[in-house]
Design an enzyme around this catalytic site. Structure first.
Site, mmCIF file in Angstrom:
data_model
loop_
_atom_site.group_PDB
_atom_site.id
_atom_site.type_symbol
_atom_site.label_atom_id
_atom_site.label_comp_id
_atom_site.label_asym_id
_atom_site.label_seq_id
_atom_site.Cartn_x
_atom_site.Cartn_y
_atom_site.Cartn_z
ATOM 1 N N ASP A 120 -34.848 -32.714 10.942
ATOM 2 C CA ASP A 120 -34.879 -33.146 12.343
ATOM 3 C C ASP A 120 -33.695 -32.567 13.123
ATOM 4 O O ASP A 120 -32.655 -32.264 12.550
ATOM 5 C CB ASP A 120 -34.855 -34.686 12.386
ATOM 6 C CG ASP A 120 -35.339 -35.238 13.720
ATOM 7 O OD1 ASP A 120 -35.920 -34.476 14.514
ATOM 8 O OD2 ASP A 120 -35.133 -36.441 13.968
ATOM 9 N N ASN A 152 -46.850 -34.808 15.466
ATOM 10 C CA ASN A 152 -46.245 -33.762 16.302
ATOM 11 C C ASN A 152 -47.255 -33.067 17.223
ATOM 12 O O ASN A 152 -46.877 -32.324 18.127
ATOM 13 C CB ASN A 152 -45.499 -32.722 15.447
ATOM 14 C CG ASN A 152 -44.182 -33.232 14.890
ATOM 15 O OD1 ASN A 152 -43.785 -32.883 13.768
ATOM 16 N ND2 ASN A 152 -43.481 -34.068 15.645
HETATM 17 C C1 IPE Z 1 -40.200 -35.900 12.085
HETATM 18 O O1 IPE Z 1 -39.410 -35.609 13.194
HETATM 19 C C2 IPE Z 1 -41.147 -34.775 11.815
HETATM 20 C C3 IPE Z 1 -40.538 -33.532 11.345
HETATM 21 C C4 IPE Z 1 -39.277 -33.334 11.085
HETATM 22 C C5 IPE Z 1 -41.474 -32.467 11.114
HETATM 23 P P1 IPE Z 1 -39.806 -36.114 14.652
HETATM 24 O O2 IPE Z 1 -38.721 -35.611 15.552
HETATM 25 O O3 IPE Z 1 -41.198 -35.742 14.975
HETATM 26 O O4 IPE Z 1 -39.731 -37.705 14.478
HETATM 27 P P2 IPE Z 1 -39.542 -38.873 15.538
HETATM 28 O O5 IPE Z 1 -40.564 -38.668 16.610
HETATM 29 O O6 IPE Z 1 -38.156 -38.761 16.078
HETATM 30 O O7 IPE Z 1 -39.745 -40.135 14.758
HETATM 31 C C1 IPE Z 2 -37.490 -31.069 14.115
HETATM 32 O O1 IPE Z 2 -36.737 -30.930 15.276
HETATM 33 C C2 IPE Z 2 -38.646 -30.101 14.063
HETATM 34 C C3 IPE Z 2 -39.965 -30.710 14.279
HETATM 35 C C4 IPE Z 2 -40.211 -31.984 14.409
HETATM 36 C C5 IPE Z 2 -41.078 -29.798 14.322
HETATM 37 P P1 IPE Z 2 -37.146 -31.666 16.625
HETATM 38 O O2 IPE Z 2 -38.010 -30.758 17.426
HETATM 39 O O3 IPE Z 2 -37.720 -33.006 16.361
HETATM 40 O O4 IPE Z 2 -35.716 -31.789 17.329
HETATM 41 P P2 IPE Z 2 -35.186 -33.024 18.157
HETATM 42 O O5 IPE Z 2 -35.375 -34.242 17.325
HETATM 43 O O6 IPE Z 2 -35.985 -33.065 19.415
HETATM 44 O O7 IPE Z 2 -33.741 -32.706 18.403
HETATM 45 MG MG MG Z 3 -36.997 -34.909 16.242
#
Ligand code: IPE
Ligand code: IPE
Ligand code: MG
Length: 224
Positions: free
Chosen positions: A15, A63
């Site tokens: 994340d 996602n």
């Molecule tokens: C979890 O991260 C999914 C991945 C790392 C692929 P998200 O950024 O989607 O999770 P939430 O929405 O903060 O719970």
């Molecule tokens: C994790 O990074 C990657 C995916 C969930 C695909 P994020 O895109 O969730 O990054 P933040 O949480 O917005 O910083």
């Molecule tokens: Mg995230």
């Protein structure tokens, strides 16, 4: 770090790509690009440290709620990476598999995933498991629907996409939740949370997580 006591199955919720980029005045897409590059770097380190299986959360069943342009870019990264570095996979030395639904991904991405799986299928030892369009609700419901009651724990586990229990589950970027990742498999996992954003997570952080894991006592409901 004790090299005789390395967690066999490590899972990481990668994340913070967006926040990493924002901090640097860059678009979210750049964070995803750097996050993608980091995935292979961390896999190499995990293999060197003696981890047996590394499950990485790359794209969740939730996602799809993101803007289409971001989703498109996320799927473009592995395609470009594969086209540029095809030969690298032939000498990778470890197996790469993908877990998650395969009925909603663009064909080009699916083709690349199948190619990578084929190219690396004869390697033994370390396994890199990349979870794409993966969510535990989906995984569990699919498994239940394939079975006829009464079912046992072993029956269910036989029908899961990911069969090994998680020993150590890491989440980067400060959030302390599972976000529908490996609900079943992480039932007795040790958790490790770090504020570091995924693109900055490296050897130092992985070793710190393992050191923390090694200090814990796993009791599984019993006594020490
Ligand atoms: C979890 O991260 C999914 C991945 C790392 C692929 P998200 O950024 O989607 O999770 P939430 O929405 O903060 O719970
Ligand atoms: C994790 O990074 C990657 C995916 C969930 C695909 P994020 O895109 O969730 O990054 P933040 O949480 O917005 O910083
Ligand atoms: Mg995230």
């Amino acid at each position: 770090m004790n090299f005789k006591h390395i967690p066999a199955h490590v899972a990481i919720i990668m994340d913070g790509n967006g926040r990493w980029a924002k901090k640097r005045g860059q678009p979210r897409s750049y964070g995803h690009y750097r996050g993608g590059r980091n995935l292979f770097k961390v896999a190499t380190i995990a293999n060197e440290l003696g981890i047996k299986k590394l499950s990485l959360f790359a794209f969740s069943t939730e996602n799809w709620k993101r803007p289409q342009a971001e989703i498109d870019y996320l799927f473009q990264i592995p395609i470009e990476f594969y086209e540029k570095q095809k030969d690298k996979f032939k000498t990778m030395g470890y197996q790469i598999v993908f877990s998650g639904r395969r009925d909603r991904l663009p064909k080009k991405l699916l083709d690349v995933m199948v190619e990578i799986e084929k190219t690396t299928s004869s390697f033994r030892g370390f396994v890199l498991n990349i979870c794409v369009d993966y969510g535990s609700y989906d995984e569990l419901i699919t498994a239940f629907n394939q079975l006829t009651p009464p079912i046992t724990i072993a029956d269910l586990e036989n029908h899961l996409m990911i069969k090994e229990p998680v020993d150590l589950l890491i989440r980067t970027s400060g959030e302390q939740r599972l976000s529908n990742f490996l609900l079943w498999q992480a039932s007795y996992a040790e958790f490790y949370f770090t504020k570091i954003h995924w693109p900055s997570f490296g050897k130092r952080q992985l070793k710190m997580a393992i050191r923390s894991y090694q200090k814990r006592q796993r009791r599984y409901g019993g006594l020490a």
